[in-house]
Write a protein that holds these residues in place. Structure first.
Motif, PDB file in Angstrom:
ATOM      1  N   SER A   1       1.068  -1.371   0.103  1.00 42.21           N
ATOM      2  CA  SER A   1       0.056  -0.144   0.125  1.00 42.21           C
ATOM      3  C   SER A   1       1.030   1.223  -0.061  1.00 42.21           C
ATOM      4  CB  SER A   1      -0.936  -0.063   1.148  1.00 42.21           C
ATOM      5  OG  SER A   1      -0.312   0.250   2.364  1.00 42.21           O
ATOM      6  N   ALA A   2       0.203   2.507  -0.229  1.00 43.61           N
ATOM      7  CA  ALA A   2       0.793   3.675   0.056  1.00 43.61           C
ATOM      8  C   ALA A   2       0.516   3.915   1.598  1.00 43.61           C
ATOM      9  CB  ALA A   2       0.020   4.728  -0.608  1.00 43.61           C
ATOM     10  N   ALA A   3       0.628   5.248   2.217  1.00 40.53           N
ATOM     11  CA  ALA A   3       1.011   5.555   3.474  1.00 40.53           C
ATOM     12  C   ALA A   3      -0.485   5.111   4.281  1.00 40.53           C
ATOM     13  CB  ALA A   3       0.755   7.105   3.564  1.00 40.53           C
ATOM     14  N   LEU A   4      -0.363   4.793   5.749  1.00 39.85           N
ATOM     15  CA  LEU A   4      -1.636   4.495   6.363  1.00 39.85           C
ATOM     16  C   LEU A   4      -1.952   5.491   7.339  1.00 39.85           C
ATOM     17  CD1 LEU A   4      -0.233   1.728   5.322  1.00 39.85           C
ATOM     18  CD2 LEU A   4      -0.909   0.633   7.419  1.00 39.85           C
TER      19      LEU A   4
ATOM     20  N   ARG B   1      -1.922   4.867  11.047  1.00 38.72           N
ATOM     21  CA  ARG B   1      -3.013   4.381  11.992  1.00 38.72           C
ATOM     22  C   ARG B   1      -2.950   2.892  11.697  1.00 38.72           C
ATOM     23  NH1 ARG B   1      -8.075   6.637  12.140  1.00 38.72           N
ATOM     24  NH2 ARG B   1      -8.250   6.453  14.057  1.00 38.72           N
ATOM     25  N   LEU B   2      -3.356   1.815  12.840  1.00 42.77           N
ATOM     26  CA  LEU B   2      -3.448   0.462  12.632  1.00 42.77           C
ATOM     27  C   LEU B   2      -4.553   0.081  13.605  1.00 42.77           C
ATOM     28  CD1 LEU B   2       0.495  -0.293  12.924  1.00 42.77           C
ATOM     29  CD2 LEU B   2      -0.921  -0.400  10.807  1.00 42.77           C
ATOM     30  N   PRO B   3      -5.031  -1.083  13.126  1.00 44.87           N
ATOM     31  CA  PRO B   3      -5.913  -1.828  14.143  1.00 44.87           C
ATOM     32  C   PRO B   3      -5.237  -2.381  15.112  1.00 44.87           C
ATOM     33  CG  PRO B   3      -5.227  -3.150  11.986  1.00 44.87           C
ATOM     34  CD  PRO B   3      -4.938  -1.739  11.700  1.00 44.87           C
ATOM     35  N   ASP B   4      -6.153  -2.416  16.243  1.00 43.67           N
ATOM     36  CA  ASP B   4      -5.282  -2.779  17.618  1.00 43.67           C
ATOM     37  C   ASP B   4      -4.586  -3.823  17.763  1.00 43.67           C
ATOM     38  OD1 ASP B   4      -6.816  -0.585  18.678  1.00 43.67           O
ATOM     39  OD2 ASP B   4      -8.683  -1.839  19.488  1.00 43.67           O
TER      40      ASP B   4
ATOM     41  N   ILE C   1       1.426  -6.091   5.915  1.00 39.96           N
ATOM     42  CA  ILE C   1       1.277  -5.069   4.932  1.00 39.96           C
ATOM     43  C   ILE C   1       2.688  -4.237   4.887  1.00 39.96           C
ATOM     44  CG2 ILE C   1       0.106  -3.307   6.316  1.00 39.96           C
ATOM     45  CD1 ILE C   1      -1.248  -2.537   4.040  1.00 39.96           C
ATOM     46  N   PHE C   2       3.170  -3.982   3.687  1.00 38.95           N
ATOM     47  CA  PHE C   2       4.323  -2.999   3.602  1.00 38.95           C
ATOM     48  C   PHE C   2       3.989  -1.879   2.882  1.00 38.95           C
ATOM     49  CE2 PHE C   2       4.611  -6.553   0.417  1.00 38.95           C
ATOM     50  CZ  PHE C   2       4.977  -5.822  -0.627  1.00 38.95           C
ATOM     51  N   HIS C   3       4.856  -0.794   2.954  1.00 37.10           N
ATOM     52  CA  HIS C   3       4.316   0.394   2.452  1.00 37.10           C
ATOM     53  C   HIS C   3       5.230   1.390   2.564  1.00 37.10           C
ATOM     54  CE1 HIS C   3       3.453   3.247   5.805  1.00 37.10           C
ATOM     55  NE2 HIS C   3       3.423   2.125   6.603  1.00 37.10           N
ATOM     56  N   CYS C   4       5.074   2.489   1.812  1.00 38.87           N
ATOM     57  CA  CYS C   4       6.058   3.753   2.050  1.00 38.87           C
ATOM     58  C   CYS C   4       4.866   4.896   1.715  1.00 38.87           C
ATOM     59  CB  CYS C   4       7.134   3.905   0.985  1.00 38.87           C
ATOM     60  SG  CYS C   4       6.703   3.491  -0.766  1.00 38.87           S
ATOM     61  N   SER C   5       5.330   5.961   1.234  1.00 39.49           N
ATOM     62  CA  SER C   5       4.359   7.064   1.155  1.00 39.49           C
ATOM     63  C   SER C   5       3.409   7.031  -0.024  1.00 39.49           C
ATOM     64  CB  SER C   5       4.984   8.486   1.195  1.00 39.49           C
ATOM     65  OG  SER C   5       5.675   8.982   2.114  1.00 39.49           O
TER      66      SER C   5
END
Length: 263
Positions: free
Chosen positions: A36-39, A73-76, A150-154
């Motif tokens: 993904s992109a940013a979270l 931001r992430l689920p618990d 999940i792995f991501h950058c901007s």
């Protein structure tokens, strides 16, 4: 095949890597490997969706400045891991100062050259190699059923794109499919990068600047070929690079295939 888009409302370039076929006829399992992109802008609904998706590991490839500016931001139940590929974002994906950069305003191909430099650093820098080694360690840790990483950058296109190239290669996906997945970011990011007239002052809407921003805002076969060419010169092959530069052993590749591929 076009990657499956995750149903995220407040984010872009969220997609499944599950479903891709390997050269042995196996498939990557669904709900195991995401990119993904940013979270940072996820809504409560998005967090609930990822929680139901089994998200356990979040690997952030961004620079310290990007993380500080827009924390995830992430689920618990998800755990956060910081694996910066660059000490500063060389792809300039979130850099508001771009519109004041005289090179981008006046120098033809400045954005393109900057991206080639960034891709060479992704392959060659010790910082990047350390980040992708951590990436593989976390992929190996994601061995429980009903859990995903999940792995991501901007923007989810360059640092994340090369992470996907490495992971899919280790899992035995063919290079044509890997290339198509890399280039799919241009489709998934169309909404994010609006027309130039909507984003910069009229005084800066010159053709050179527009071309440079386009180069910074998209992926290109030439960027991927730059990275792969550097890998070829340094290690002989992508598979050998994974083994010698990132330390992915044959036993670890077998473990990855057990975790992520169908029987």
């Amino acid at each position: 095949m076009m990657p499956e888009r995750l149903l995220i409302k407040n984010g872009v370039n969220f997609r499944e890597l599950g479903g891709y076929q390997t050269t042995t006829g196996q498939q990557i399992r669904k709900r195991k490997l995401l990119r993904s992109a940013a979270l940072s802008q996820l809504s409560t609904e998005d967090l609930n969706y990822l929680g139901e998706y089994g998200l356990k590991y979040d690997i952030d490839f961004r620079s310290p400045q990007e993380r500080q500016k827009q924390p995830d931001r992430l689920p618990d139940q998800a755990n956060y891991y910081f694996a910066p590929v660059f000490t500063v974002d060389q792809t300039r994906s979130q850099d508001d100062a771009r519109q004041h950069d005289q090179r981008l305003l006046n120098e033809e191909n400045a954005g393109f050259k900057q991206m080639l430099d960034a891709y060479n650093d992704i392959v060659l820098s010790a910082n990047a190699k350390k980040a992708y080694r951590q990436f593989f360690d976390l992929l190996l840790a994601n061995d429980a059923p009903d859990q995903s990483v999940i792995f991501h950058c901007s923007a989810g296109k360059d640092r994340t794109g090369m992470g996907a190239v490495y992971a899919l290669t280790a899992l035995g996906v063919d290079q044509a499919t890997i290339r198509a997945d890399y280039l799919a970011s241009n489709v998934f990011l169309k909404e994010r990068f609006k027309p130039m007239a909507d984003r910069v002052p009229v005084a800066q809407q010159n053709p050179i600047y527009q071309e440079n921003i386009q180069a910074l805002s998209t992926v290109s076969e030439e960027y991927l070929d730059c990275a792969l060419g550097t890998i070829q010169r340094e290690a002989g092959s992508l598979e050998h690079y994974l083994a010698t530069e990132l330390g992915v052993t044959p036993a670890q590749q077998r473990d990855l295939k057990k975790i992520y591929l169908t029987d």
